[in-house]
Design an enzyme around this catalytic site. Structure first.
Site, PDB file in Angstrom:
ATOM      1  N   SER A 146      35.335  28.036  47.076  1.00 15.82           N
ATOM      2  CA  SER A 146      34.819  27.800  48.428  1.00 15.82           C
ATOM      3  C   SER A 146      33.753  26.717  48.346  1.00 15.82           C
ATOM      4  O   SER A 146      33.172  26.492  47.279  1.00 15.82           O
ATOM      5  CB  SER A 146      34.184  29.076  48.975  1.00 15.82           C
ATOM      6  OG  SER A 146      33.393  28.796  50.121  1.00 15.82           O
ATOM      7  N   TYR A 160      29.742  37.212  47.294  1.00 14.18           N
ATOM      8  CA  TYR A 160      30.813  36.252  47.606  1.00 14.18           C
ATOM      9  C   TYR A 160      30.484  34.892  46.987  1.00 14.18           C
ATOM     10  O   TYR A 160      31.306  34.284  46.293  1.00 14.18           O
ATOM     11  CB  TYR A 160      30.962  36.130  49.122  1.00 14.18           C
ATOM     12  CG  TYR A 160      32.069  35.194  49.567  1.00 14.18           C
ATOM     13  CD1 TYR A 160      33.359  35.661  49.762  1.00 14.18           C
ATOM     14  CD2 TYR A 160      31.815  33.840  49.791  1.00 14.18           C
ATOM     15  CE1 TYR A 160      34.377  34.806  50.166  1.00 14.18           C
ATOM     16  CE2 TYR A 160      32.825  32.976  50.194  1.00 14.18           C
ATOM     17  CZ  TYR A 160      34.099  33.463  50.387  1.00 14.18           C
ATOM     18  OH  TYR A 160      35.103  32.607  50.778  1.00 14.18           O
TER      19      TYR A 160
HETATM   20  N1  LIG Z   1      38.528  31.401  55.792  1.00 15.33           N
HETATM   21  C1  LIG Z   1      37.565  30.597  55.338  1.00 15.33           C
HETATM   22  O1  LIG Z   1      36.769  30.047  56.101  1.00 15.33           O
HETATM   23  C2  LIG Z   1      37.463  30.344  53.850  1.00 15.33           C
HETATM   24  C3  LIG Z   1      36.632  29.319  53.389  1.00 15.33           C
HETATM   25  C4  LIG Z   1      36.538  29.080  52.017  1.00 15.33           C
HETATM   26  C5  LIG Z   1      37.269  29.886  51.137  1.00 15.33           C
HETATM   27  N2  LIG Z   1      38.057  30.891  51.624  1.00 15.33           N
HETATM   28  C6  LIG Z   1      38.795  31.696  50.647  1.00 15.33           C
HETATM   29  O2  LIG Z   1      40.184  31.521  50.885  1.00 15.33           O
HETATM   30  C7  LIG Z   1      40.897  32.671  50.479  1.00 15.33           C
HETATM   31  C8  LIG Z   1      41.776  33.136  51.637  1.00 15.33           C
HETATM   32  O3  LIG Z   1      40.950  33.369  52.771  1.00 15.33           O
HETATM   33  P1  LIG Z   1      41.546  33.647  54.225  1.00 15.33           P
HETATM   34  O4  LIG Z   1      40.491  33.266  55.195  1.00 15.33           O
HETATM   35  O5  LIG Z   1      42.897  33.074  54.322  1.00 15.33           O
HETATM   36  O6  LIG Z   1      41.583  35.261  54.180  1.00 15.33           O
HETATM   37  P2  LIG Z   1      42.477  36.329  54.991  1.00 15.33           P
HETATM   38  O7  LIG Z   1      41.604  37.536  55.113  1.00 15.33           O
HETATM   39  O8  LIG Z   1      43.075  35.734  56.217  1.00 15.33           O
HETATM   40  O9  LIG Z   1      43.653  36.628  53.946  1.00 15.33           O
HETATM   41  C9  LIG Z   1      43.408  37.213  52.704  1.00 15.33           C
HETATM   42  C10 LIG Z   1      44.652  37.971  52.253  1.00 15.33           C
HETATM   43  O10 LIG Z   1      44.350  38.545  50.962  1.00 15.33           O
HETATM   44  C11 LIG Z   1      44.853  39.857  50.937  1.00 15.33           C
HETATM   45  N3  LIG Z   1      44.099  40.653  49.952  1.00 15.33           N
HETATM   46  C12 LIG Z   1      42.840  41.136  50.063  1.00 15.33           C
HETATM   47  N4  LIG Z   1      42.524  41.869  48.981  1.00 15.33           N
HETATM   48  C13 LIG Z   1      43.607  41.834  48.169  1.00 15.33           C
HETATM   49  C14 LIG Z   1      43.913  42.421  46.918  1.00 15.33           C
HETATM   50  N5  LIG Z   1      43.037  43.202  46.266  1.00 15.33           N
HETATM   51  N6  LIG Z   1      45.129  42.177  46.367  1.00 15.33           N
HETATM   52  C15 LIG Z   1      46.038  41.413  47.010  1.00 15.33           C
HETATM   53  N7  LIG Z   1      45.814  40.841  48.202  1.00 15.33           N
HETATM   54  C16 LIG Z   1      44.613  41.066  48.777  1.00 15.33           C
HETATM   55  C17 LIG Z   1      44.684  40.372  52.360  1.00 15.33           C
HETATM   56  O11 LIG Z   1      45.529  41.488  52.623  1.00 15.33           O
HETATM   57  C18 LIG Z   1      45.035  39.133  53.175  1.00 15.33           C
HETATM   58  O12 LIG Z   1      46.413  39.076  53.484  1.00 15.33           O
HETATM   59  C19 LIG Z   1      39.842  33.686  50.050  1.00 15.33           C
HETATM   60  O13 LIG Z   1      39.693  33.638  48.643  1.00 15.33           O
HETATM   61  C20 LIG Z   1      38.590  33.189  50.743  1.00 15.33           C
HETATM   62  O14 LIG Z   1      37.423  33.597  50.077  1.00 15.33           O
HETATM   63  C21 LIG Z   1      38.180  31.132  52.959  1.00 15.33           C
END
Ligand SMILES: NC(=O)c1ccc[n+]([C@@H]2O[C@H](COP(=O)([O-])OP(=O)(O)OC[C@H]3O[C@@H](n4cnc5c(N)ncnc54)[C@H](O)[C@@H]3O)[C@@H](O)[C@H]2O)c1
Length: 261
Positions: A146, A160
């Site tokens: 991130s 986080y």
């Molecule tokens: N959304 C943002 O603004 C953002 C910014 C920077 C980084 N990220 C990172 O991107 C990645 C995806 O984020 P997102 O916003 O798409 O999240 P999201 O919550 O939309 O999707 C995450 C998915 O991971 C699955 N998941 C959670 N725990 C799990 C586990 N133990 N085993 C298997 N699957 C699991 C959930 O069921 C979900 O389908 C994450 O690592 C997040 O930290 C997100």
């Protein structure tokens, strides 16, 4: 935004594993990698969403809790046994729960849960996939970190942020260690993405949205498809000399001092 019906076909015949495939960045990436020709194995703990993602692209669902070593090993074995190779690993599943907040209020339980899901999971996925890639003499691993891995936030989510710093450092080290075996490892560092959760949060609290948006030179958050396009690049041979990088896709946040009015 990227129109996936018009993308190039850089990944024909390759096998990709995507964790957290059922939602957000993972789901957009499943669609993009499949549109570029890859076989996609969709891993998630949410069976309904994971299965829907796999069905949409004609891929395979593998029910996986990424914090469980045996389930992670089974995931990559399934990908290999089904399609004959594992060329791309997008280790993306992650959580950001509300009880991970300031260090002053975040308990050990929340700290450890976030470390397990965001950092230990990436260790487990890399450990499981690298032997397949070494045997093939090629592979691309993309670990989701991130922008908070490179910048501090006064609106803290302490575990986080620490977990994403760990993902960044681990990816760099693995990229260096395995470079001469044809394996590239990069940390994808997205800026804030326009997810349903973020939209709901900010609709309720416009001041909270404004406090964050003021730092984004682009003046908006990313769409998941824009992050997926970066993953497809890192997965493909177009990025053949990009390795051990912290690959920022943040609309310029980390480069900004004063942003446009
Ligand atoms: N959304 C943002 O603004 C953002 C910014 C920077 C980084 N990220 C990172 O991107 C990645 C995806 O984020 P997102 O916003 O798409 O999240 P999201 O919550 O939309 O999707 C995450 C998915 O991971 C699955 N998941 C959670 N725990 C799990 C586990 N133990 N085993 C298997 N699957 C699991 C959930 O069921 C979900 O389908 C994450 O690592 C997040 O930290 C997100």
């Amino acid at each position: 935004m990227t129109d996936t019906t018009a993308v190039c076909r850089r990944l024909v015949g390759r096998t990709a594993v995507v964790t957290g495939a059922g939602s957000g960045i993972g789901l957009a990436t499943v669609r993009r990698l499949a549109a570029e020709g890859a076989h996609v194995v969709c891993a998630d703990v949410d069976a309904e969403r994971g299965e829907a993602a796999a069905a949409e692209v004609g891929g395979r669902y593998a029910h996986t809790d990424v914090t469980d070593a045996e389930q992670v090993e089974a995931l990559f074995r399934t990908a290999h046994d089904t399609y004959g190779s594992v060329d791309i690993a997008f280790n993306n599943a992650g959580i950001s729960p509300p009880d991970d907040d300031s260090i002053l209020t975040t308990g050990l339980d929340a700290w450890q849960r976030v470390q397990q899901t965001n950092l230990t999971s990436v260790y487990l996925c890399c450990k499981a996939v690298i032997p397949y890639m070494r045997r093939q003499g090629k592979g691309s691993i993309i670990n989701t970190a991130s922008f908070v891995a490179v910048m501090g936030a006064a609106t803290s989510q302490i575990s986080y942020t620490a977990s994403k710093g760990g993902v960044l450092a681990m990816s760099r080290e693995l990229g260096v260690q395995f470079a001469r075996e044809g394996i590239r490892v990069n940390a994808l560092c997205p800026g804030p993405v326009n997810t349903p959760l973020l939209k709901e949060l900010f609709a309720k609290d416009p001041e909270r949205a404004a406090r964050r948006l003021v730092h984004v030179p682009a003046g908006r958050f990313a769409e998941p498809e824009e992050i997926a396009a970066a993953v497809a690049f890192l997965a493909s041979d177009d990025s053949s000399f990009v390795n051990a990088a912290g690959f920022l896709v943040d609309g310029g946040i980390s480069g900004a001092y004063v942003t446009p009015l």
